[in-house]
Design a protein around this motif. Structure first.
Motif, mmCIF file in Angstrom:
data_model
loop_
_atom_site.group_PDB
_atom_site.id
_atom_site.type_symbol
_atom_site.label_atom_id
_atom_site.label_comp_id
_atom_site.label_asym_id
_atom_site.label_seq_id
_atom_site.Cartn_x
_atom_site.Cartn_y
_atom_site.Cartn_z
ATOM 1 N N ARG A 5 0.841 -1.208 0.000
ATOM 2 C CA ARG A 5 0.000 0.000 0.000
ATOM 3 C C ARG A 5 0.871 1.251 0.000
ATOM 4 N NH1 ARG A 5 -4.328 2.981 0.592
ATOM 5 N NH2 ARG A 5 -4.647 4.409 2.322
ATOM 6 N N ALA A 6 1.891 1.275 0.844
ATOM 7 C CA ALA A 6 2.790 2.437 0.894
ATOM 8 C C ALA A 6 3.472 2.644 -0.456
ATOM 9 C CB ALA A 6 3.827 2.264 1.996
ATOM 10 N N ASN A 7 3.854 1.574 -1.110
ATOM 11 C CA ASN A 7 4.484 1.688 -2.427
ATOM 12 C C ASN A 7 3.513 2.240 -3.465
ATOM 13 O OD1 ASN A 7 7.017 0.780 -1.682
ATOM 14 N ND2 ASN A 7 6.546 -1.342 -2.121
ATOM 15 N N ARG A 8 2.271 1.726 -3.455
ATOM 16 C CA ARG A 8 1.271 2.203 -4.418
ATOM 17 C C ARG A 8 0.955 3.689 -4.201
ATOM 18 N NH1 ARG A 8 -1.773 -2.297 -3.018
ATOM 19 N NH2 ARG A 8 -3.319 -0.917 -2.128
ATOM 20 N N VAL A 9 0.726 4.045 -2.942
ATOM 21 C CA VAL A 9 0.423 5.442 -2.629
ATOM 22 C C VAL A 9 1.623 6.321 -2.970
ATOM 23 C CG1 VAL A 9 -0.085 7.061 -0.747
ATOM 24 C CG2 VAL A 9 -1.310 4.892 -0.888
ATOM 25 N N GLY A 10 2.820 5.828 -2.681
ATOM 26 C CA GLY A 10 4.034 6.577 -3.009
ATOM 27 C C GLY A 10 4.154 6.836 -4.495
ATOM 28 N N ASP A 11 3.861 5.825 -5.306
ATOM 29 C CA ASP A 11 3.923 5.997 -6.759
ATOM 30 C C ASP A 11 2.918 7.054 -7.237
ATOM 31 O OD1 ASP A 11 5.923 4.107 -6.987
ATOM 32 O OD2 ASP A 11 4.564 2.485 -7.602
ATOM 33 N N LEU A 12 1.720 7.036 -6.661
ATOM 34 C CA LEU A 12 0.704 8.024 -7.037
ATOM 35 C C LEU A 12 1.129 9.433 -6.621
ATOM 36 C CD1 LEU A 12 -2.534 6.057 -6.096
ATOM 37 C CD2 LEU A 12 -1.682 6.545 -8.391
ATOM 38 N N ILE A 13 1.665 9.553 -5.414
ATOM 39 C CA ILE A 13 2.139 10.851 -4.939
ATOM 40 C C ILE A 13 3.274 11.348 -5.824
ATOM 41 C CG2 ILE A 13 3.347 12.007 -3.040
ATOM 42 C CD1 ILE A 13 1.702 10.254 -1.111
ATOM 43 N N LEU A 14 4.161 10.446 -6.196
ATOM 44 C CA LEU A 14 5.295 10.804 -7.047
ATOM 45 C C LEU A 14 4.814 11.381 -8.382
ATOM 46 C CD1 LEU A 14 8.432 10.576 -7.034
ATOM 47 C CD2 LEU A 14 8.142 8.469 -8.295
ATOM 48 N N ARG A 15 3.830 10.733 -8.984
ATOM 49 C CA ARG A 15 3.268 11.230 -10.251
ATOM 50 C C ARG A 15 2.655 12.614 -10.079
ATOM 51 N NH1 ARG A 15 -0.383 6.731 -12.105
ATOM 52 N NH2 ARG A 15 0.983 5.193 -11.205
ATOM 53 N N GLU A 16 1.930 12.797 -8.980
ATOM 54 C CA GLU A 16 1.297 14.098 -8.733
ATOM 55 C C GLU A 16 2.346 15.183 -8.533
ATOM 56 O OE1 GLU A 16 -1.821 14.842 -9.092
ATOM 57 O OE2 GLU A 16 -2.476 12.785 -9.401
#
Length: 117
Positions: A5-16
């Motif tokens: 979950r932390a990895n998925r959320v991190g990837d989304l935050i990174l894109r934003e």
């Protein structure tokens, strides 16, 4: 070691963050930066965002200050764009790998040119 979950959320935050830096942040100090990675804590409260830029120490320090000054805006925008219970505290860290790769490429080109002469 962060969970899935932390990895998925991190990837989304990174894109934003990458999108915000390209489209919304107007600070000229951050225009040449490249976002290279993110590390999000398991509880999603803290995020280290890694950036790279090819330049001298002065340009890197200026970019760091520019990113730090934009942190509040970036955090607020992420809160508006993403459905998160908590928007993580964001800390920007310089990642020297891009500059090191550029330096290695120049060394290899010089060696190739010397072999050819």
């Amino acid at each position: 070691m962060p969970g899935r979950r932390a990895n998925r959320v991190g990837d989304l935050i990174l894109r934003e963050i990458a999108d915000l830096l390209m489209t919304k942040v107007k600070d000229p100090r951050v225009k040449k930066t490249t976002i290279t990675g993110i590390s999000v804590s398991e509880d999603l409260r803290h995020a280290k965002v890694y950036y790279s830029l090819i330049g001298d120490e002065e340009e890197i320090l200026a970019a760091q200050k520019g990113l730090e000054s934009a942190t509040g805006f970036i955090k607020r925008e992420i809160g508006l764009r993403m459905d998160l219970k908590y928007v993580p505290d964001i800390v920007f860290r310089h990642d020297p790998s891009l500059a090191e790769g550029d330096h290695m490429e120049k060394l290899l080109q010089r060696l190739k040119a010397e072999e050819g002469s």
